[in-house]
Structure formats: C-alpha cells, structure tokens
Design a protein around this motif. Sequence first.
Motif, PDB file in Angstrom:
ATOM      1  N   ALA A   1       0.842  -1.207   0.000  1.00  0.00           N
ATOM      2  CA  ALA A   1       0.000   0.000   0.000  1.00  0.00           C
ATOM      3  C   ALA A   1       0.875   1.253   0.000  1.00  0.00           C
ATOM      4  O   ALA A   1       0.501   2.288  -0.541  1.00  0.00           O
ATOM      5  CB  ALA A   1      -0.923   0.003   1.214  1.00  0.00           C
ATOM      6  N   ILE A   2       2.068   1.164   0.583  1.00  0.00           N
ATOM      7  CA  ILE A   2       2.939   2.341   0.701  1.00  0.00           C
ATOM      8  C   ILE A   2       3.845   2.507  -0.524  1.00  0.00           C
ATOM      9  O   ILE A   2       4.009   3.611  -1.041  1.00  0.00           O
ATOM     10  CB  ILE A   2       3.775   2.235   2.002  1.00  0.00           C
ATOM     11  N   LEU A   3       4.423   1.413  -1.009  1.00  0.00           N
ATOM     12  CA  LEU A   3       5.429   1.516  -2.082  1.00  0.00           C
ATOM     13  C   LEU A   3       4.971   0.927  -3.420  1.00  0.00           C
ATOM     14  O   LEU A   3       5.726   0.967  -4.395  1.00  0.00           O
ATOM     15  CB  LEU A   3       6.725   0.801  -1.660  1.00  0.00           C
ATOM     16  N   GLY A   4       3.757   0.388  -3.430  1.00  0.00           N
ATOM     17  CA  GLY A   4       3.281  -0.311  -4.641  1.00  0.00           C
ATOM     18  C   GLY A   4       3.174   0.580  -5.862  1.00  0.00           C
ATOM     19  O   GLY A   4       3.074   0.091  -6.982  1.00  0.00           O
ATOM     20  N   ASP A   5       3.224   1.909  -5.659  1.00  0.00           N
ATOM     21  CA  ASP A   5       2.998   2.831  -6.786  1.00  0.00           C
ATOM     22  C   ASP A   5       4.279   3.200  -7.536  1.00  0.00           C
ATOM     23  O   ASP A   5       4.233   3.966  -8.491  1.00  0.00           O
ATOM     24  CB  ASP A   5       2.343   4.117  -6.250  1.00  0.00           C
ATOM     25  N   ILE A   6       5.425   2.677  -7.135  1.00  0.00           N
ATOM     26  CA  ILE A   6       6.666   3.094  -7.815  1.00  0.00           C
ATOM     27  C   ILE A   6       6.701   2.503  -9.227  1.00  0.00           C
ATOM     28  O   ILE A   6       6.698   1.279  -9.386  1.00  0.00           O
ATOM     29  CB  ILE A   6       7.920   2.642  -7.037  1.00  0.00           C
ATOM     30  N   PRO A   7       6.734   3.377 -10.246  1.00  0.00           N
ATOM     31  CA  PRO A   7       6.727   2.853 -11.609  1.00  0.00           C
ATOM     32  C   PRO A   7       8.006   2.066 -11.878  1.00  0.00           C
ATOM     33  O   PRO A   7       9.072   2.436 -11.409  1.00  0.00           O
ATOM     34  CB  PRO A   7       6.669   4.105 -12.496  1.00  0.00           C
ATOM     35  N   GLY A   8       7.881   0.987 -12.595  1.00  0.00           N
ATOM     36  CA  GLY A   8       9.067   0.225 -12.982  1.00  0.00           C
ATOM     37  C   GLY A   8       9.502  -0.809 -11.969  1.00  0.00           C
ATOM     38  O   GLY A   8      10.510  -1.479 -12.161  1.00  0.00           O
ATOM     39  N   ILE A   9       8.755  -0.938 -10.850  1.00  0.00           N
ATOM     40  CA  ILE A   9       9.095  -2.000  -9.896  1.00  0.00           C
ATOM     41  C   ILE A   9       7.944  -2.984  -9.796  1.00  0.00           C
ATOM     42  O   ILE A   9       6.785  -2.600  -9.584  1.00  0.00           O
ATOM     43  CB  ILE A   9       9.431  -1.443  -8.501  1.00  0.00           C
ATOM     44  N   GLU A  10       8.279  -4.248  -9.991  1.00  0.00           N
ATOM     45  CA  GLU A  10       7.294  -5.311  -9.805  1.00  0.00           C
ATOM     46  C   GLU A  10       7.622  -6.010  -8.491  1.00  0.00           C
ATOM     47  O   GLU A  10       8.696  -6.599  -8.345  1.00  0.00           O
ATOM     48  CB  GLU A  10       7.376  -6.318 -10.968  1.00  0.00           C
ATOM     49  N   TRP A  11       6.710  -5.884  -7.529  1.00  0.00           N
ATOM     50  CA  TRP A  11       6.948  -6.472  -6.210  1.00  0.00           C
ATOM     51  C   TRP A  11       6.568  -7.937  -6.218  1.00  0.00           C
ATOM     52  O   TRP A  11       5.463  -8.294  -6.640  1.00  0.00           O
ATOM     53  CB  TRP A  11       6.124  -5.730  -5.149  1.00  0.00           C
ATOM     54  N   LEU A  12       7.470  -8.782  -5.741  1.00  0.00           N
ATOM     55  CA  LEU A  12       7.172 -10.211  -5.606  1.00  0.00           C
ATOM     56  C   LEU A  12       7.077 -10.530  -4.123  1.00  0.00           C
ATOM     57  O   LEU A  12       7.876 -10.040  -3.316  1.00  0.00           O
ATOM     58  CB  LEU A  12       8.280 -11.056  -6.238  1.00  0.00           C
ATOM     59  N   THR A  13       6.102 -11.363  -3.755  1.00  0.00           N
ATOM     60  CA  THR A  13       5.963 -11.728  -2.348  1.00  0.00           C
ATOM     61  C   THR A  13       6.273 -13.210  -2.183  1.00  0.00           C
ATOM     62  O   THR A  13       6.555 -13.916  -3.162  1.00  0.00           O
ATOM     63  CB  THR A  13       4.534 -11.464  -1.835  1.00  0.00           C
ATOM     64  N   PHE A  14       6.176 -13.668  -0.930  1.00  0.00           N
ATOM     65  CA  PHE A  14       6.411 -15.099  -0.659  1.00  0.00           C
ATOM     66  C   PHE A  14       5.422 -15.972  -1.411  1.00  0.00           C
ATOM     67  O   PHE A  14       5.635 -17.173  -1.550  1.00  0.00           O
ATOM     68  CB  PHE A  14       6.339 -15.369   0.850  1.00  0.00           C
ATOM     69  N   ARG A  15       4.338 -15.390  -1.906  1.00  0.00           N
ATOM     70  CA  ARG A  15       3.373 -16.174  -2.683  1.00  0.00           C
ATOM     71  C   ARG A  15       3.870 -16.383  -4.113  1.00  0.00           C
ATOM     72  O   ARG A  15       3.422 -17.284  -4.803  1.00  0.00           O
ATOM     73  CB  ARG A  15       2.011 -15.472  -2.722  1.00  0.00           C
ATOM     74  N   ASP A  16       4.788 -15.522  -4.583  1.00  0.00           N
ATOM     75  CA  ASP A  16       5.293 -15.607  -5.959  1.00  0.00           C
ATOM     76  C   ASP A  16       6.621 -16.338  -6.056  1.00  0.00           C
ATOM     77  O   ASP A  16       6.902 -17.005  -7.040  1.00  0.00           O
ATOM     78  CB  ASP A  16       5.528 -14.202  -6.541  1.00  0.00           C
ATOM     79  N   VAL A  17       7.461 -16.162  -5.040  1.00  0.00           N
ATOM     80  CA  VAL A  17       8.812 -16.722  -5.107  1.00  0.00           C
ATOM     81  C   VAL A  17       9.147 -17.333  -3.737  1.00  0.00           C
ATOM     82  O   VAL A  17       9.046 -16.666  -2.711  1.00  0.00           O
ATOM     83  CB  VAL A  17       9.835 -15.641  -5.555  1.00  0.00           C
ATOM     84  N   PRO A  18       9.503 -18.616  -3.738  1.00  0.00           N
ATOM     85  CA  PRO A  18       9.771 -19.260  -2.445  1.00  0.00           C
ATOM     86  C   PRO A  18      11.111 -18.810  -1.866  1.00  0.00           C
ATOM     87  O   PRO A  18      12.063 -18.591  -2.604  1.00  0.00           O
ATOM     88  CB  PRO A  18       9.824 -20.756  -2.802  1.00  0.00           C
ATOM     89  N   PHE A  19      11.152 -18.626  -0.564  1.00  0.00           N
ATOM     90  CA  PHE A  19      12.439 -18.415   0.112  1.00  0.00           C
ATOM     91  C   PHE A  19      12.349 -18.969   1.526  1.00  0.00           C
ATOM     92  O   PHE A  19      11.260 -19.119   2.085  1.00  0.00           O
ATOM     93  CB  PHE A  19      12.863 -16.930   0.094  1.00  0.00           C
TER      94      PHE A  19
END
Length: 202
Positions: free
Chosen positions: A20-38
């Motif tokens: 909600a805070i940083l999701g608006d930065i153009p050119g960045i695709e945020w990946l979470t633990f649901r997208d990439v395992p770690f």
Amino acid sequence: MAFKVVLATKNPHKVEEILAILGDIPGIEWLTFRDVPFSDVEEVGETLEENAILKATAVARETGLPALAEDTGLEVEALGGAPGVRSARFAGAGKDYRANNEKLLRLLEGVRNRRARFRTVAVLALPDGRTWKAEGVLEGEIAGAPRGEHGFGYDPLFIPEGETRTLAEMPPEEKNEISHRRRALEAMRPILHELSSGKLRL
Ligand code: IMP
C-alpha cells in the motif's frame, strides 16, 4: 521491463502495508512469498538493524533478486525499551499477538508513564551483498486496554501522539499515512527509484 524486488517477509499484514505504501513506484514489480519461495530467516540479531540486514541479504542471495526487508519493534519507555527487538516473541516463542498484548498490559499495570514508540528499520539488499538502510519512528503511548479491530500486533494498544484512537481503530489508509513503516519506507523511495530507472547497476 519492470525490475523485480522481493518483499522479504512472510507476514501477510506487513506485505499488505508495504504494498500500500510503495506499490505505486513505476518500474518495480513487487514479488511476495506467494510468488517466489524463500527460506525462513531466524531473527537472531541483537538489534532491529541486524535482523533487517539478515533477512534482506539472505533472501536476496537465495532468490538472486533485490530484496526489501524490515524489522519493527515496540519500545516502551517504562520498560527500558522492551519489548524492542523481541517484540514478536515477547510472551514466548509461538505465542500470539493477544498473549503479547496481555503481557505488556500486565507489566504496565499501575504505571503512569505510558510513553512508547514503534521503530522500523528497512533494508534493501542486492544479491551481491550491497545494502541500504532507512529508519522510521512513530511516537505514542500505550492504552489501558486493547481497542479496535484493524491492523495487527500491538496496534490495539498503541495511541499515536496527538491521537485519541489506537492504530487498530484507524482504517488501514490512515495507519499507513502516519506509521513507522511508512516513514522508513518513504526514506527508501529514492534508492528504489534509482533501481527502477536503471541508475543503480545490478
Ligand atoms: P518483526 O518485525 O516481524 O520482528 O515484528 C515484531 C513484532 O512487532 C510483530 O510480531 C508484531 O507483534 C509487532 N509489530 C510489527 N509491526 C507492527 C505494527 O505495524 N503494528 C503493531 N505491531 C507491530
């Protein structure tokens, strides 16, 4: 092409707030633990800074992608800064938010000085080990009893300075406007812009 950055946390509340805070930065695709395992990273550091660095660098190394982590603590003046870096396991390993809040209220029974602050340290790490750090603080006080249904953790007990409501009584947008997390992440924004604009060499 968007730059992928991994959110190095498995706490869904944090994921929601960070996006909600940083999701608006153009050119960045945020990946979470649901997208990439770690893997889980043990928070064995003695400070919020150490833990944030541990999490961000471990996830960046494992995924091969830039990773953003944060560590947050509630520092209560009358308790000498506790629970601080031990905020998650204040009432014991495996205990939940409610147990932590109950313990905090018990320790503050009859205590007049209710001053406290949330402190967040955010760290961006690149797979080669470079890191950037930023901090955000929200001053306030501990309520006499939990109030509100929003948020998570100690939110039902924390009244920000100048407010009468606890963070858990505020709609998420309002918490995200003023929070410790917002302040730390806003300070991170310039480096994220450098990353997304290609100015930062990966
Ligand atoms: P950690 O940063 O994941 O180690 O979080 C430590 C603990 O602090 C969490 O388990 C929560 O109880 C609490 N916490 C972290 N951020 C917040 C917040 O924004 N509001 C209320 N409690 C929080």
